[in-house]
Design a protein around this motif. Structure first.
Motif, PDB file in Angstrom:
ATOM      1  N   LYS A   1       0.837  -1.212   0.000  1.00  0.00           N
ATOM      2  CA  LYS A   1       0.000   0.000   0.000  1.00  0.00           C
ATOM      3  C   LYS A   1       0.868   1.256   0.000  1.00  0.00           C
ATOM      4  N   SER A   2       1.890   1.293   0.875  1.00  0.00           N
ATOM      5  CA  SER A   2       2.779   2.450   0.957  1.00  0.00           C
ATOM      6  C   SER A   2       4.013   2.054   1.756  1.00  0.00           C
ATOM      7  N   GLY A   3       4.937   2.987   1.872  1.00  0.00           N
ATOM      8  CA  GLY A   3       6.138   2.744   2.666  1.00  0.00           C
ATOM      9  C   GLY A   3       7.250   2.069   1.891  1.00  0.00           C
ATOM     10  N   CYS A   4       8.099   1.386   2.614  1.00  0.00           N
ATOM     11  CA  CYS A   4       9.271   0.716   2.043  1.00  0.00           C
ATOM     12  C   CYS A   4       8.854  -0.290   0.989  1.00  0.00           C
ATOM     13  N   ARG A   5       9.666  -0.422  -0.060  1.00  0.00           N
ATOM     14  CA  ARG A   5       9.296  -1.360  -1.112  1.00  0.00           C
ATOM     15  C   ARG A   5       9.572  -2.816  -0.727  1.00  0.00           C
ATOM     16  N   TYR A   6      10.273  -3.036   0.387  1.00  0.00           N
ATOM     17  CA  TYR A   6      10.454  -4.402   0.868  1.00  0.00           C
ATOM     18  C   TYR A   6       9.229  -4.787   1.685  1.00  0.00           C
ATOM     19  N   VAL A   7       8.595  -5.883   1.301  1.00  0.00           N
ATOM     20  CA  VAL A   7       7.388  -6.359   1.970  1.00  0.00           C
ATOM     21  C   VAL A   7       7.661  -7.736   2.550  1.00  0.00           C
ATOM     22  N   THR A   8       6.853  -8.138   3.518  1.00  0.00           N
ATOM     23  CA  THR A   8       6.988  -9.454   4.127  1.00  0.00           C
ATOM     24  C   THR A   8       5.702 -10.234   3.888  1.00  0.00           C
ATOM     25  N   CYS A   9       5.845 -11.410   3.325  1.00  0.00           N
ATOM     26  CA  CYS A   9       4.717 -12.295   3.035  1.00  0.00           C
ATOM     27  C   CYS A   9       4.296 -13.020   4.311  1.00  0.00           C
ATOM     28  N   ARG A  10       3.121 -13.640   4.274  1.00  0.00           N
ATOM     29  CA  ARG A  10       2.646 -14.379   5.443  1.00  0.00           C
ATOM     30  C   ARG A  10       3.498 -15.604   5.742  1.00  0.00           C
ATOM     31  N   CYS A  11       4.310 -16.055   4.753  1.00  0.00           N
ATOM     32  CA  CYS A  11       5.205 -17.186   5.005  1.00  0.00           C
ATOM     33  C   CYS A  11       6.497 -16.733   5.684  1.00  0.00           C
ATOM     34  N   GLY A  12       6.682 -15.402   5.814  1.00  0.00           N
ATOM     35  CA  GLY A  12       7.859 -14.867   6.485  1.00  0.00           C
ATOM     36  C   GLY A  12       8.947 -14.375   5.548  1.00  0.00           C
TER      37      GLY A  12
ATOM     38  N   SER B   1      10.779 -11.922   3.105  1.00  0.00           N
ATOM     39  CA  SER B   1      10.807 -10.502   2.748  1.00  0.00           C
ATOM     40  C   SER B   1      11.399 -10.383   1.356  1.00  0.00           C
ATOM     41  N   PHE B   2      10.783  -9.522   0.538  1.00  0.00           N
ATOM     42  CA  PHE B   2      11.264  -9.362  -0.828  1.00  0.00           C
ATOM     43  C   PHE B   2      10.939  -7.972  -1.340  1.00  0.00           C
ATOM     44  N   CYS B   3      11.591  -7.585  -2.425  1.00  0.00           N
ATOM     45  CA  CYS B   3      11.374  -6.292  -3.058  1.00  0.00           C
ATOM     46  C   CYS B   3      10.081  -6.344  -3.862  1.00  0.00           C
ATOM     47  N   HIS B   4       9.165  -5.449  -3.566  1.00  0.00           N
ATOM     48  CA  HIS B   4       7.873  -5.444  -4.252  1.00  0.00           C
ATOM     49  C   HIS B   4       8.003  -4.948  -5.687  1.00  0.00           C
TER      50      HIS B   4
ATOM     51  N   VAL C   1      12.213  -9.954  -6.045  1.00  0.00           N
ATOM     52  CA  VAL C   1      13.384 -10.748  -5.666  1.00  0.00           C
ATOM     53  C   VAL C   1      13.693 -10.520  -4.187  1.00  0.00           C
ATOM     54  N   GLU C   2      14.148 -11.585  -3.510  1.00  0.00           N
ATOM     55  CA  GLU C   2      14.446 -11.483  -2.074  1.00  0.00           C
ATOM     56  C   GLU C   2      15.571 -10.490  -1.782  1.00  0.00           C
ATOM     57  N   HIS C   3      16.669 -10.585  -2.473  1.00  0.00           N
ATOM     58  CA  HIS C   3      17.812  -9.698  -2.230  1.00  0.00           C
ATOM     59  C   HIS C   3      18.121  -8.980  -3.537  1.00  0.00           C
ATOM     60  N   CYS C   4      17.381  -7.919  -3.802  1.00  0.00           N
ATOM     61  CA  CYS C   4      17.499  -7.264  -5.112  1.00  0.00           C
ATOM     62  C   CYS C   4      18.552  -6.164  -5.094  1.00  0.00           C
ATOM     63  N   HIS C   5      18.836  -5.691  -6.290  1.00  0.00           N
ATOM     64  CA  HIS C   5      19.769  -4.586  -6.478  1.00  0.00           C
ATOM     65  C   HIS C   5      19.136  -3.543  -7.393  1.00  0.00           C
ATOM     66  N   CYS C   6      17.820  -3.363  -7.244  1.00  0.00           N
ATOM     67  CA  CYS C   6      17.115  -2.468  -8.164  1.00  0.00           C
ATOM     68  C   CYS C   6      16.850  -1.099  -7.560  1.00  0.00           C
ATOM     69  N   LEU C   7      17.605  -0.708  -6.550  1.00  0.00           N
ATOM     70  CA  LEU C   7      17.388   0.604  -5.953  1.00  0.00           C
ATOM     71  C   LEU C   7      17.639   1.682  -7.005  1.00  0.00           C
ATOM     72  N   SER C   8      16.714   2.576  -7.139  1.00  0.00           N
ATOM     73  CA  SER C   8      16.779   3.603  -8.178  1.00  0.00           C
ATOM     74  C   SER C   8      17.765   4.714  -7.799  1.00  0.00           C
ATOM     75  N   PRO C   9      18.269   5.449  -8.789  1.00  0.00           N
ATOM     76  CA  PRO C   9      19.151   6.584  -8.495  1.00  0.00           C
ATOM     77  C   PRO C   9      18.445   7.637  -7.644  1.00  0.00           C
ATOM     78  N   GLU C  10      17.122   7.798  -7.845  1.00  0.00           N
ATOM     79  CA  GLU C  10      16.367   8.761  -7.039  1.00  0.00           C
ATOM     80  C   GLU C  10      16.400   8.372  -5.563  1.00  0.00           C
ATOM     81  N   LEU C  11      16.292   7.073  -5.289  1.00  0.00           N
ATOM     82  CA  LEU C  11      16.322   6.612  -3.909  1.00  0.00           C
ATOM     83  C   LEU C  11      17.700   6.859  -3.299  1.00  0.00           C
ATOM     84  N   PHE C  12      18.766   6.584  -4.066  1.00  0.00           N
ATOM     85  CA  PHE C  12      20.114   6.861  -3.568  1.00  0.00           C
ATOM     86  C   PHE C  12      20.295   8.349  -3.289  1.00  0.00           C
TER      87      PHE C  12
END
Length: 141
Positions: free
Chosen positions: A90-101, A103-106, A110-121
């Motif tokens: 809905k909002s907030g950090c792009r890392y979300v946690t599923c009911r199975c536990g 955490s991944f990038c929405h 991917v669980e351990h992604c490298h897609c952080l945008s230049p704007e975020l940096f």
């Protein structure tokens, strides 16, 4: 090696039982999908779409899957890379946690992604600069 590593390393898929109060992680040991019995609650469900099994389910599953996948795109739902359950951010950090536990990038799924945008940096860097300049003499301004 962990159990999770063994499961994914051997190509097994897993999902979570859809029955209320159960949420058992179920492994597709036969690698066939389709009708599955939960080892914990003994409920019968479709491994592929994660809903309770009913008469003529396979025909309904394929028709409903197309409609659901279109709706999932519109609602910005992403599948968990671990159990394949849909998760909505809905909002907030792009890392979300599923009911199975898991955490991944929405954004990329991917669980351990490298897609952080230049704007975020740039935003992170600006926040660090503000913190450092307020904590010290201001020579970073």
């Amino acid at each position: 090696m962990s159990v999770d590593g063994w499961i994914t390393g051997n190509g097994y898929r897993r999902t979570v039982c859809p029955y209320e109060g159960c949420s058992e992680v179920v492994i597709d040991e036969c690698k066939g999908g389709g009708r599955q019995d939960c080892p914990r609650c003994k409920g019968v469900f479709c491994f592929d779409c994660g809903v309770k099994w009913e008469t003529n389910h396979l025909e309904k599953c394929k028709r409903e899957e197309v409609v659901f996948m279109n709706a999932a795109k519109e609602e910005n739902l992403k599948r968990c890379p671990n159990c394949r359950f849909f998760v909505q951010r809905k909002s907030g950090c792009r890392y979300v946690t599923c009911r199975c536990g898991t955490s991944f990038c929405h954004k990329c799924g991917v669980e351990h992604c490298h897609c952080l945008s230049p704007e975020l940096f740039a935003d992170i860097y600006a926040r660090i600069r503000r913190f450092v300049s307020s904590a010290y003499c201001g020579c970073f301004s």
